[in-house]
Design an enzyme around this catalytic site. Structure first.
Site, short mmCIF file in Angstrom:
data_model
loop_
_atom_site.label_atom_id
_atom_site.label_comp_id
_atom_site.label_asym_id
_atom_site.label_seq_id
_atom_site.Cartn_x
_atom_site.Cartn_y
_atom_site.Cartn_z
N HIS A 1 -7.87 1.12 -5.18
CA HIS A 1 -8.97 0.87 -4.24
C HIS A 1 -9.72 2.18 -4.01
CE1 HIS A 1 -9.92 -0.23 0.26
NE2 HIS A 1 -11.01 -0.06 -0.44
N SER B 1 0.83 -1.20 0.00
CA SER B 1 0.00 0.00 0.00
C SER B 1 0.87 1.25 0.00
CB SER B 1 -0.91 0.01 1.23
OG SER B 1 -1.68 1.19 1.26
N ASP C 1 -4.71 3.62 -2.57
CA ASP C 1 -5.97 4.03 -1.95
C ASP C 1 -6.37 5.41 -2.44
OD1 ASP C 1 -6.42 1.79 -0.27
OD2 ASP C 1 -4.95 2.55 1.16
N MET D 1 -9.04 8.18 -1.54
CA MET D 1 -9.97 8.54 -0.46
C MET D 1 -10.43 9.98 -0.64
SD MET D 1 -8.23 6.69 2.86
CE MET D 1 -6.47 6.76 2.55
N GLY E 1 -4.52 3.23 12.97
CA GLY E 1 -4.29 2.69 14.30
C GLY E 1 -5.22 1.57 14.72
N MET F 1 -12.12 4.38 -2.23
CA MET F 1 -12.88 4.62 -1.00
C MET F 1 -13.53 6.00 -1.13
SD MET F 1 -10.55 3.04 2.08
CE MET F 1 -8.90 3.25 1.43
N HIS G 1 -0.73 -1.24 -4.38
CA HIS G 1 -2.08 -0.89 -3.93
C HIS G 1 -2.17 0.62 -3.72
CE1 HIS G 1 -5.95 -2.09 -2.14
NE2 HIS G 1 -5.76 -1.08 -1.29
N MET H 1 -12.01 -6.13 3.70
CA MET H 1 -11.31 -5.27 4.65
C MET H 1 -11.22 -5.99 5.99
SD MET H 1 -10.51 -2.59 2.94
CE MET H 1 -9.84 -1.65 4.33
N ASP I 1 -7.08 -6.57 3.21
CA ASP I 1 -6.44 -5.28 3.43
C ASP I 1 -6.73 -4.81 4.84
OD1 ASP I 1 -5.46 -2.69 3.36
OD2 ASP I 1 -6.84 -1.98 1.82
#
Length: 215
Positions: A67, A9, A36, A38, A146, A69, A34, A138, A174
């Site tokens: 991916h 990632s 992301d 967002m 975290g 999101m 990967h 997921m 993931d």
């Protein structure tokens, strides 16, 4: 079982050493990268977009596993495809036009996947099984930092593996994937593994540890 693929990632990369880390991932034969995307709406964080994907595409020949999101992903598929994505995965929870998204991605000549957040049942995508190349599960809540690996998802991986049967579909996981959790996921039936924070602490050493965890 299907071949193992490690998909680092890039959200976890050190931006001050980004190019060097991408080269190190290539030297360690990462099968995918990967990415992301967002939007600050579907998830709280914001990260990467078409311009960043285009920049990354110019740095590497490794296929980009993008991916989404984001809300209303159908609006952004063309721009993400134009930027250089090789695989685009879309959250089941993000659109009422999921099948349309899969068809739109395929029309661009790319692989299409669906993503399930931990609370979303695999039964919600049973109707899509003949229209997807990848199912991403997921193992943490998307877009939040975290978090600990949700062991409850391991049984979900098994159910998805059984549901997929002999179809040509990758099962990706993931979220908090390290040398220990990767073994649980592999034994349950996953074959594509996204790793971020753990992997980028020491790319060469931890890539080897991830592969050993899949043996």
């Amino acid at each position: 079982m299907r071949d193992v693929k490690i998909s680092p990632s890039v959200f976890a990369a050190d931006l001050s050493k980004f190019r060097e880390q991408i080269q190190e991932l290539e030297q360690n034969h990462a099968e995918l990268l990967h990415v992301d995307v967002m939007d600050g709406h579907f998830v709280e964080r914001m990260a990467f977009g078409a311009d960043h994907i285009r920049m990354l595409k110019n740095m590497t020949h490794t296929p980009l596993d993008v991916h989404l999101m984001i809300d209303n992903p159908e609006v952004h598929i063309d721009s993400i495809a134009d930027a250089g994505a090789d695989i685009i995965t879309v959250h089941q929870e993000s659109t009422t036009r999921l099948l349309s998204c899969m068809q739109k991605i395929h029309k661009r000549g790319l692989k299409a996947g669906v993503v399930l957040s931990p609370a979303t049942s695999e039964e919600t995508i049973r109707y899509l099984l003949d229209d997807v190349d990848m199912i991403l599960l997921m193992t943490v809540n998307p877009g939040e930092g975290g978090q600990h690996f949700l062991t409850s998802v391991v049984e979900k991986i098994r159910r998805v593996k059984e549901m997929v049967g002999d179809r040509d579909i990758d099962i990706e996981v993931d979220g908090s994937i390290d040398d220990k959790t990767i073994r649980l996921c592999r034994e349950a039936g996953a074959n594509v593994f996204v790793s971020g924070g753990y992997l980028f602490k020491n790319i060469t050493t931890n890539m080897e540890a991830l592969r050993k965890g899949c043996e």
